[in-house]
Design a protein around this motif. Structure first.
Motif, PDB file in Angstrom:
ATOM      1  N   VAL A 203       0.838  -1.203   0.000  1.00  0.00           N
ATOM      2  CA  VAL A 203       0.000   0.000   0.000  1.00  0.00           C
ATOM      3  C   VAL A 203       0.874   1.255   0.000  1.00  0.00           C
ATOM      4  O   VAL A 203       0.606   2.224  -0.722  1.00  0.00           O
ATOM      5  N   ALA A 204       1.935   1.264   0.830  1.00  0.00           N
ATOM      6  CA  ALA A 204       2.821   2.429   0.898  1.00  0.00           C
ATOM      7  C   ALA A 204       3.547   2.645  -0.424  1.00  0.00           C
ATOM      8  O   ALA A 204       3.818   3.785  -0.818  1.00  0.00           O
ATOM      9  N   ARG A 205       3.884   1.546  -1.128  1.00  0.00           N
ATOM     10  CA  ARG A 205       4.593   1.679  -2.412  1.00  0.00           C
ATOM     11  C   ARG A 205       3.680   2.170  -3.525  1.00  0.00           C
ATOM     12  O   ARG A 205       4.069   2.994  -4.346  1.00  0.00           O
ATOM     13  N   GLY A 207       0.244   3.286  -3.171  1.00  0.00           N
ATOM     14  CA  GLY A 207      -0.812   4.232  -2.864  1.00  0.00           C
ATOM     15  C   GLY A 207      -2.197   3.681  -3.098  1.00  0.00           C
ATOM     16  O   GLY A 207      -3.181   4.435  -3.093  1.00  0.00           O
ATOM     17  N   ARG A 208      -2.349   2.369  -3.301  1.00  0.00           N
ATOM     18  CA  ARG A 208      -3.635   1.717  -3.530  1.00  0.00           C
ATOM     19  C   ARG A 208      -4.011   0.854  -2.338  1.00  0.00           C
ATOM     20  O   ARG A 208      -3.159   0.182  -1.755  1.00  0.00           O
ATOM     21  N   ALA A 209      -5.308   0.866  -1.993  1.00  0.00           N
ATOM     22  CA  ALA A 209      -5.786   0.081  -0.853  1.00  0.00           C
ATOM     23  C   ALA A 209      -5.765  -1.408  -1.182  1.00  0.00           C
ATOM     24  O   ALA A 209      -5.871  -1.812  -2.343  1.00  0.00           O
ATOM     25  N   VAL A 210      -5.630  -2.234  -0.154  1.00  0.00           N
ATOM     26  CA  VAL A 210      -5.682  -3.693  -0.277  1.00  0.00           C
ATOM     27  C   VAL A 210      -6.760  -4.196   0.673  1.00  0.00           C
ATOM     28  O   VAL A 210      -6.709  -3.920   1.877  1.00  0.00           O
ATOM     29  N   TRP A 237      -9.302  -8.092   6.643  1.00  0.00           N
ATOM     30  CA  TRP A 237      -8.314  -7.036   6.817  1.00  0.00           C
ATOM     31  C   TRP A 237      -8.471  -5.988   5.721  1.00  0.00           C
ATOM     32  O   TRP A 237      -8.766  -6.328   4.565  1.00  0.00           O
ATOM     33  N   ALA A 238      -8.265  -4.743   6.107  1.00  0.00           N
ATOM     34  CA  ALA A 238      -8.224  -3.649   5.127  1.00  0.00           C
ATOM     35  C   ALA A 238      -6.963  -2.845   5.384  1.00  0.00           C
ATOM     36  O   ALA A 238      -6.711  -2.407   6.516  1.00  0.00           O
ATOM     37  N   TYR A 239      -6.152  -2.669   4.343  1.00  0.00           N
ATOM     38  CA  TYR A 239      -4.941  -1.850   4.409  1.00  0.00           C
ATOM     39  C   TYR A 239      -5.169  -0.654   3.479  1.00  0.00           C
ATOM     40  O   TYR A 239      -5.388  -0.838   2.279  1.00  0.00           O
ATOM     41  N   LEU A 240      -5.116   0.554   4.031  1.00  0.00           N
ATOM     42  CA  LEU A 240      -5.413   1.745   3.237  1.00  0.00           C
ATOM     43  C   LEU A 240      -4.263   2.739   3.309  1.00  0.00           C
ATOM     44  O   LEU A 240      -3.599   2.864   4.348  1.00  0.00           O
ATOM     45  N   PRO A 241      -4.016   3.467   2.209  1.00  0.00           N
ATOM     46  CA  PRO A 241      -2.919   4.444   2.207  1.00  0.00           C
ATOM     47  C   PRO A 241      -3.284   5.687   3.017  1.00  0.00           C
ATOM     48  O   PRO A 241      -4.444   6.109   3.045  1.00  0.00           O
TER      49      PRO A 241
END
Length: 683
Positions: A203-205, A207-210, A237-241
């Motif tokens: 996500v950090a690389r 900029g898109r949510a997973v 799980w949700a990973y967001l920028p």
């Protein structure tokens, strides 16, 4: 055959949504489905909005914004309405991002059941209420710790996370700066390269949510990371920028114990929270950086040791405004002099910015240097004024001046040599709590006139008396002017404990602004109107106390400053502030004014006033001595009705309980006494 023809053959139309310009381009089929006249054309989004049910347009806008941020496809059902609000048809739309544009299709659906239709009004209202409350709470958080605490307490409508973590990008690494819901069992998750095969790093690389709705989805997409997170027992799980000004600054993990499908509405809520969280962390980081800069400036520019004067007690405070960098131009200093005496300095540079703070630091250093050379107080301020004026010549666009009060102290005798450059006057709390604002000679503020002279006023601090030096932030804050501000401070100074200067200093700040930090340079929680600097000095704190209360003031009135007669009157009123008879107070003021004026008119020297009140309330005695260097004794005269002088001794006989003129070896002393009595009419 063109794509448009194929889609038209099956009843589907094409449209493009440009969020940047707020326009929607439709083909003939899409225009017909939407009820837009004119066939293929470009319309304002407001025109399209008028064709759709209001609730559906809101959901469509949210889905389009989410698709634009995630780079995914937005799918929604919308109802086309007529001019009278009746539903004409229901359309299904799919929209995908293509650069700046969002392109999609429209086709009519005939099923009465609208699968995947927008959320109910109740859920939407709950979502909006949650986002408003979350935005308010995150906006009020002023530190990273507070932001993380707020994030941990967010209760999302229908799908609250059970655990969360916040990651920050630092160079080519990703660090966990906070977490909630579980203890981190593997240090690998605390700090990792951005290239790590872990959702937050991806996500950090990018900029898109997973979004990972199931454990199977997690294990399949991130097999290396799955063993690290499996032990925590989450199922979605949700990973967001975290994005600030278009730059991805970190990632936010929201983990759930109950399955979450991550519908468009749920993703929209998570995306909005992530945006707010990123902005809040950015603001908190900036605030903490400013606070660190403030603390560094204050530590550099204020005294490095606790103020101390041999044989005396000292307490000092510096309280910044609380706004911006929380640093301004107020300062104080305690300087050991080559003569063995000690100097106390307090000052205020014009302005409340970094420039003011920088000038304050330069002035403090210059003043210490001049004092260390052994110059007299007036010479120290003259040289410092010339130094500041020189700095102004170098910065013509930002010329500043400064006020300053410099006191040289002889601890053995309590003698104070006071020099004032446009600064508020000092105040003295006498042994019984009575406060007198000591009128002292004053020169121009530093930096205005390079060759200014600064007259010296000498006074004596008696045992148990407290000297207050302060900047105008302690006096004029809260809508007060100089007069009413001093009145408020005098009451606070009289009410505080003189035997504990630290407590007294805090009580003075509290009287103006509310609770203060015990650290003299620590910022207060609430915003201040102006910086505050104050120094308290008490002579012989461990000396014996007098069994009979004594109030005393000493003042010199020079021939070239007859305006000091007003100071004599003010001091007498302050000494007699609780005297039983108001008539006697006015008599004392009149007699002092008359005797001091006679000295200035009939001699060539200065008048030295010594006034002293002794005894217990109700039976006190005021004794006033006015000394001069002339041997000529006054004579009783009989002035006519129109005479402007010659009534001094007559007033003495009429108003004083006792009076006299005593010769001295180097002049004479004219004195009088008043004995406290009840006011007329009192029982």
């Amino acid at each position: 055959m063109h794509t448009e023809d194929v889609l038209a053959a099956v009843g589907s139309g094409l449209w493009q949504w440009d969020e940047g310009t707020g326009t929607v381009t439709v083909d003939d089929c899409a225009a017909r489905l939407l009820g837009l006249s004119g066939g293929a054309a470009t319309h304002r989004s407001t025109a399209v909005r008028a064709c759709l049910h209001a609730a559906d347009f809101v959901s469509l806008s949210a889905a389009v914004s989410l698709a634009a941020s995630e780079g995914t496809v937005a799918e929604s059902l919308v109802r086309v309405v007529g001019d009278d609000g009746t539903v004409l048809r229901t359309l299904r739309t799919r929209v995908a991002p293509r650069g700046r544009l969002l392109s999609g299709t429209l086709h009519e659906v005939h099923s009465a059941r609208r699968e995947g239709a927008p959320t109910t009004t109740d859920w939407r209202r709950a979502r909006e209420a949650f986002l408003l409350d979350a935005g308010r709470a995150l906006a009020e958080a002023d530190s990273t710790t507070e932001v993380l605490r707020v994030a941990a307490t967010l209760s999302m409508p229908g799908f609250s996370p059970d655990g969360l973590a916040v990651f920050s990008v630092e160079g080519d690494r990703l660090s966990m700066i906070g977490h909630h819901g579980q203890e981190i069992a593997d240090n690998t998750l605390l700090d990792m390269p951005l290239s790590t095969d872990y959702p937050a790093a991806l996500v950090a690389r990018t900029g898109r949510a997973v979004y990972l709705p199931t454990p199977e989805a997690y294990a399949k997409r991130f097999p290396a990371a799955w063993p690290l997170v499996k032990r925590y027992g989450r199922v979605s799980w949700a990973y967001l920028p975290l994005v600030v000004a278009g730059t991805t600054t970190g990632a936010w993990l929201a983990a759930f114990r109950e399955p979450v499908a991550f519908t468009p509405d749920e993703r929209s809520v998570l995306t909005t929270v992530a945006r707010m969280l990123g902005q809040a962390l950015s603001r908190a980081g900036l605030h903490e950086s400013e606070r660190a800069l403030t603390d560094g400036l204050q530590r550099t520019m204020l005294p490095t040791r606790k103020p101390g004067v041999s044989g005396m007690a000292v307490a000092a405070r510096y309280v910044p405004t609380g706004g911006g960098l929380q640093v301004g131009g107020d300062w104080y200093d305690v300087i050991d002099l080559p003569s063995g005496r000690t100097a106390i300095v307090i000052g205020d540079v014009q302005g409340h910015d970094v420039r003011a703070a920088g000038l304050m630091g330069q002035l403090r250093i210059a003043l210490r240097a001049y004092a260390a050379e052994g110059h007299s107080p007036d010479a120290v301020l003259s040289r410092t004024s010339r130094f500041l004026a020189g700095l102004g010549e170098e910065h013509q666009a930002d010329v500043r001046f400064a006020t300053c009060l410099y006191v040289e102290i002889d601890p053995l005798t309590g003698t104070l040599d006071v020099v004032r450059a446009g600064h508020p006057e000092p105040a003295i709390r006498l042994g019984d709590g009575t406060t007198i604002v000591r009128r002292t000679a004053v020169g121009l503020p530093l930096g205005i006139e390079p060759d200014s002279d600064y007259p010296t006023t000498t006074m004596v601090l008696e045992s148990g008396e407290v000297l207050l030096l302060c900047t105008d932030g302690l006096i004029e804050t809260g809508g007060h002017d100089l007069e009413t501000g001093w009145r408020r401070l005098s009451q606070a100074l009289a009410a505080g404990p003189a035997n504990d200067l630290e407590v007294l200093a805090d009580s003075l700040v509290r009287a103006v602004h509310g609770p203060a930090s015990h650290h003299s340079t620590g910022p207060l929680a609430d915003r201040r109107e102006d910086d505050i600097a104050l120094v308290l000095l008490r002579r012989d704190p461990d000396g014996p106390t007098c069994a009979v209360p004594v109030r005393r003031t000493i003042l010199t009135v020079s021939q070239d400053d007859p305006g000091q007669i007003r100071s004599c009157r003010d001091d007498i009123r302050a000494l007699l502030h609780d005297w039983a008879s108001a008539e006697q107070v006015e008599s004392a003021v009149l007699l002092v004014s008359e005797v001091v004026t006679n000295v200035l008119v009939h001699t060539d020297g200065d008048a030295v006033l010594l006034a002293q009140v002794t005894g217990m309330p109700g039976t006190r005695r005021l004794h006033v001595d006015v000394d001069d260097a002339s041997d000529d004794m006054p004579h009783r005269r009989s002035p006519g009705e129109m005479a402007s002088s010659g009534r001094g001794l007559l007033l003495m006989e009429e108003l004083a309980d006792a009076w006299g003129v005593d010769p001295r070896g180097d002049g004479k002393s004219t004195w009088f006494e008043l004995y406290e009595s009840a006011p007329r009419g009192a029982s």
